[in-house]
Design a protein around this motif. Sequence first.
Motif, PDB file in Angstrom:
ATOM      1  N   LEU A 222       0.824  -1.213   0.000  1.00  0.00           N
ATOM      2  CA  LEU A 222       0.000   0.000   0.000  1.00  0.00           C
ATOM      3  C   LEU A 222       0.855   1.260   0.000  1.00  0.00           C
ATOM      4  CD1 LEU A 222      -2.829  -1.134   2.442  1.00  0.00           C
ATOM      5  CD2 LEU A 222      -2.902  -1.001  -0.067  1.00  0.00           C
ATOM      6  N   THR A 223       2.039   1.185   0.584  1.00  0.00           N
ATOM      7  CA  THR A 223       2.964   2.321   0.517  1.00  0.00           C
ATOM      8  C   THR A 223       3.392   2.569  -0.924  1.00  0.00           C
ATOM      9  OG1 THR A 223       3.772   1.891   2.757  1.00  0.00           O
ATOM     10  CG2 THR A 223       5.195   3.206   1.318  1.00  0.00           C
ATOM     11  N   LEU A 224       3.693   1.483  -1.654  1.00  0.00           N
ATOM     12  CA  LEU A 224       4.037   1.623  -3.069  1.00  0.00           C
ATOM     13  C   LEU A 224       2.844   2.119  -3.879  1.00  0.00           C
ATOM     14  CD1 LEU A 224       6.057  -1.697  -3.657  1.00  0.00           C
ATOM     15  CD2 LEU A 224       6.975   0.584  -3.231  1.00  0.00           C
ATOM     16  N   ALA A 225       1.671   1.540  -3.584  1.00  0.00           N
ATOM     17  CA  ALA A 225       0.474   1.933  -4.330  1.00  0.00           C
ATOM     18  C   ALA A 225       0.150   3.408  -4.118  1.00  0.00           C
ATOM     19  CB  ALA A 225      -0.708   1.065  -3.911  1.00  0.00           C
ATOM     20  N   ASP A 226       0.421   3.908  -2.911  1.00  0.00           N
ATOM     21  CA  ASP A 226       0.187   5.326  -2.616  1.00  0.00           C
ATOM     22  C   ASP A 226       0.966   6.208  -3.588  1.00  0.00           C
ATOM     23  OD1 ASP A 226      -1.259   7.086  -1.136  1.00  0.00           O
ATOM     24  OD2 ASP A 226      -0.200   6.759   0.750  1.00  0.00           O
ATOM     25  N   GLU A 227       2.194   5.805  -3.888  1.00  0.00           N
ATOM     26  CA  GLU A 227       3.020   6.584  -4.821  1.00  0.00           C
ATOM     27  C   GLU A 227       2.493   6.455  -6.245  1.00  0.00           C
ATOM     28  OE1 GLU A 227       7.288   6.183  -4.462  1.00  0.00           O
ATOM     29  OE2 GLU A 227       7.059   5.205  -2.509  1.00  0.00           O
ATOM     30  N   VAL A 228       2.060   5.250  -6.595  1.00  0.00           N
ATOM     31  CA  VAL A 228       1.592   5.029  -7.959  1.00  0.00           C
ATOM     32  C   VAL A 228       0.279   5.769  -8.215  1.00  0.00           C
ATOM     33  CG1 VAL A 228       0.811   3.276  -9.609  1.00  0.00           C
ATOM     34  CG2 VAL A 228       2.774   2.817  -8.119  1.00  0.00           C
ATOM     35  N   PHE A 229      -0.609   5.811  -7.229  1.00  0.00           N
ATOM     36  CA  PHE A 229      -1.889   6.513  -7.397  1.00  0.00           C
ATOM     37  C   PHE A 229      -1.679   8.002  -7.675  1.00  0.00           C
ATOM     38  CE2 PHE A 229      -4.309   3.015  -5.216  1.00  0.00           C
ATOM     39  CZ  PHE A 229      -5.268   2.861  -6.210  1.00  0.00           C
ATOM     40  N   ALA A 230      -0.547   8.525  -7.230  1.00  0.00           N
ATOM     41  CA  ALA A 230      -0.269   9.952  -7.447  1.00  0.00           C
ATOM     42  C   ALA A 230       0.118  10.249  -8.893  1.00  0.00           C
ATOM     43  CB  ALA A 230       0.835  10.407  -6.507  1.00  0.00           C
ATOM     44  N   GLN A 231       0.366   9.192  -9.689  1.00  0.00           N
ATOM     45  CA  GLN A 231       0.754   9.384 -11.090  1.00  0.00           C
ATOM     46  C   GLN A 231      -0.485   9.525 -11.970  1.00  0.00           C
ATOM     47  OE1 GLN A 231       4.157   9.674 -11.650  1.00  0.00           O
ATOM     48  NE2 GLN A 231       3.984   9.583  -9.413  1.00  0.00           N
ATOM     49  N   LYS A 232      -0.396  10.345 -12.967  1.00  0.00           N
ATOM     50  CA  LYS A 232      -1.520  10.546 -13.883  1.00  0.00           C
ATOM     51  C   LYS A 232      -1.442   9.608 -15.076  1.00  0.00           C
ATOM     52  CE  LYS A 232      -2.201  15.397 -12.579  1.00  0.00           C
ATOM     53  NZ  LYS A 232      -2.229  16.799 -13.060  1.00  0.00           N
ATOM     54  N   ALA A 233      -0.233   9.422 -15.604  1.00  0.00           N
ATOM     55  CA  ALA A 233      -0.075   8.562 -16.776  1.00  0.00           C
ATOM     56  C   ALA A 233       0.020   7.096 -16.344  1.00  0.00           C
ATOM     57  CB  ALA A 233       1.183   8.954 -17.542  1.00  0.00           C
ATOM     58  N   GLU A 234      -0.507   6.216 -17.195  1.00  0.00           N
ATOM     59  CA  GLU A 234      -0.437   4.786 -16.898  1.00  0.00           C
ATOM     60  C   GLU A 234       0.994   4.294 -17.024  1.00  0.00           C
ATOM     61  OE1 GLU A 234      -3.419   1.379 -18.059  1.00  0.00           O
ATOM     62  OE2 GLU A 234      -1.963   1.638 -19.681  1.00  0.00           O
ATOM     63  N   LEU A 235       1.413   3.468 -16.058  1.00  0.00           N
ATOM     64  CA  LEU A 235       2.778   2.939 -16.043  1.00  0.00           C
ATOM     65  C   LEU A 235       2.778   1.496 -16.509  1.00  0.00           C
ATOM     66  CD1 LEU A 235       3.935   4.250 -12.532  1.00  0.00           C
ATOM     67  CD2 LEU A 235       4.379   5.306 -14.760  1.00  0.00           C
ATOM     68  N   ASP A 236       3.698   1.163 -17.432  1.00  0.00           N
ATOM     69  CA  ASP A 236       3.883  -0.236 -17.777  1.00  0.00           C
ATOM     70  C   ASP A 236       4.957  -0.825 -16.863  1.00  0.00           C
ATOM     71  OD1 ASP A 236       6.310   0.709 -18.723  1.00  0.00           O
ATOM     72  OD2 ASP A 236       5.765   0.506 -20.849  1.00  0.00           O
ATOM     73  N   ALA A 237       5.287  -2.097 -17.058  1.00  0.00           N
ATOM     74  CA  ALA A 237       6.222  -2.767 -16.156  1.00  0.00           C
ATOM     75  C   ALA A 237       7.591  -2.100 -16.162  1.00  0.00           C
ATOM     76  CB  ALA A 237       6.348  -4.241 -16.539  1.00  0.00           C
ATOM     77  N   ALA A 238       8.073  -1.696 -17.334  1.00  0.00           N
ATOM     78  CA  ALA A 238       9.386  -1.061 -17.416  1.00  0.00           C
ATOM     79  C   ALA A 238       9.384   0.276 -16.683  1.00  0.00           C
ATOM     80  CB  ALA A 238       9.785  -0.880 -18.880  1.00  0.00           C
ATOM     81  N   ALA A 239       8.331   1.069 -16.907  1.00  0.00           N
ATOM     82  CA  ALA A 239       8.255   2.383 -16.251  1.00  0.00           C
ATOM     83  C   ALA A 239       8.108   2.219 -14.746  1.00  0.00           C
ATOM     84  CB  ALA A 239       7.083   3.173 -16.821  1.00  0.00           C
ATOM     85  N   LEU A 240       7.342   1.233 -14.314  1.00  0.00           N
ATOM     86  CA  LEU A 240       7.169   1.003 -12.883  1.00  0.00           C
ATOM     87  C   LEU A 240       8.488   0.626 -12.237  1.00  0.00           C
ATOM     88  CD1 LEU A 240       5.011   0.763 -10.577  1.00  0.00           C
ATOM     89  CD2 LEU A 240       5.022  -1.695 -11.043  1.00  0.00           C
TER      90      LEU A 240
END
Length: 444
Positions: A222-240
């Motif tokens: 959930l700590t990681l997800a908190d950071e990802v939710f703050a992103q607007k563009a969709e992230l693929d595996a490489a970007a993540l």
Amino acid sequence: MLSRIAYPRYPVAMTSLFESAGLSDGAPQPLAERLRPAELSEVIGQDHLLGEDGPIGRMMGQGRLSSMILWGPPGVGKTTIARLLARDVGLEFVALSAVFSGVADLRKVFEAARARRETGAGTLLFVDEIHRFNKAQQDGFLPFVEEGVVTLVGATTENPSFELNAALLSRAQVFVLNRLDAAALEGLLARAERLLERALPVTQDARAQLIDFADGDGRYLLTLADEVFAQKAELDAAALGKFLQKRAPVYDKSGESHYNLISALHKSMRGSDVDAALYWLARMIDGGEDPRYLARRIVRFASEDIGAADPVALMISAEAARTYERLGSPEGELALAHAVIHCATAPKSNAVYTAWKAASALAKRTGSVAPPKHILNAPTKMMKSLGYGAGYQYDHDAEDGFSGADYWPDEMERVALYQPKQAGRESAIADRMARWQALREGRK
């Protein structure tokens, strides 16, 4: 043991960590705190304990609670479970961390709990990282647990059998919490999406990678997800992968995980499962284990579990250890993998290991019995007059290069210590030994 009958329920405020710190409801909270379960039924991945048929679930059904130790990896709900247990049974929840607390802190807690008990209220004392308390501090819990002044709920990531006093363990039940699997972690992400009313901005492959990054830790996910939710563009595996730092694997080079994984490596090689053996070797190296320790264990394995069935295994293992000493990491790790593959695929025999254990035990029992005189050297006339060397047969001059003489002490019967198995080269050794025994008996 505390129960609803013995201790009338009082409203127990389930304050969050933020409320405890004096922050308002409107203050920003981490996603993990916002998703903290409000009911035991909402705790993910621990149904074997909390379900109706689970031991804690049965306690709750009977309205009682006994002292317990919650043992499990980080981020699987130990603190949350303790807080909810206190609320559901009507006990005051008091939390301590063994990292930051000492005897003075414990004394204050016990005094307050005793005073609370005199008013008819009970106390659940939650001790995080309880294994960090020393023996004297752990002993300090005993009278208060026995008297029912507190119901103790300890949390630990270490094996209680090794880290907690036997006296304390005898007064508390140990419950093992599971590492959260991929399905449980996916459930947490789904809860987060429902709470925030939007999908996590990642592709399906990136979502699986995010779960892999968490390594079974729900809080970390959930700590990681908190950071990802703050992103607007969709992230693929490489970007993540670039955006987030992969968590170091949970591995303690001096703790139980060390012994668990080396046991897994050793037994995988013994069981001739080469792929599993390579996996456990990689897990230990990835966790930061000293490869020189692994090299020593592989060399030991070559003698203990292969022995004379494949003498080359010991040579390859010893050479792999020397190669690592010369090359270091990462180049030298390949030599260890080479040795593991050879050992895992080699024929197995513990006959050398068993023979040595038997010989050592026999030597301890028999003490200082002397060798038979015919195999003793006689450099002086006196020694010759005492019979030293008399009747010695030089095996190279005997028929078949085998004299059949008895080399055991005169006071002892022969003992079959080395019993080769029909595995690899030991099969031929067993045949030779059987032929020699037949010759020995025929030439007595």
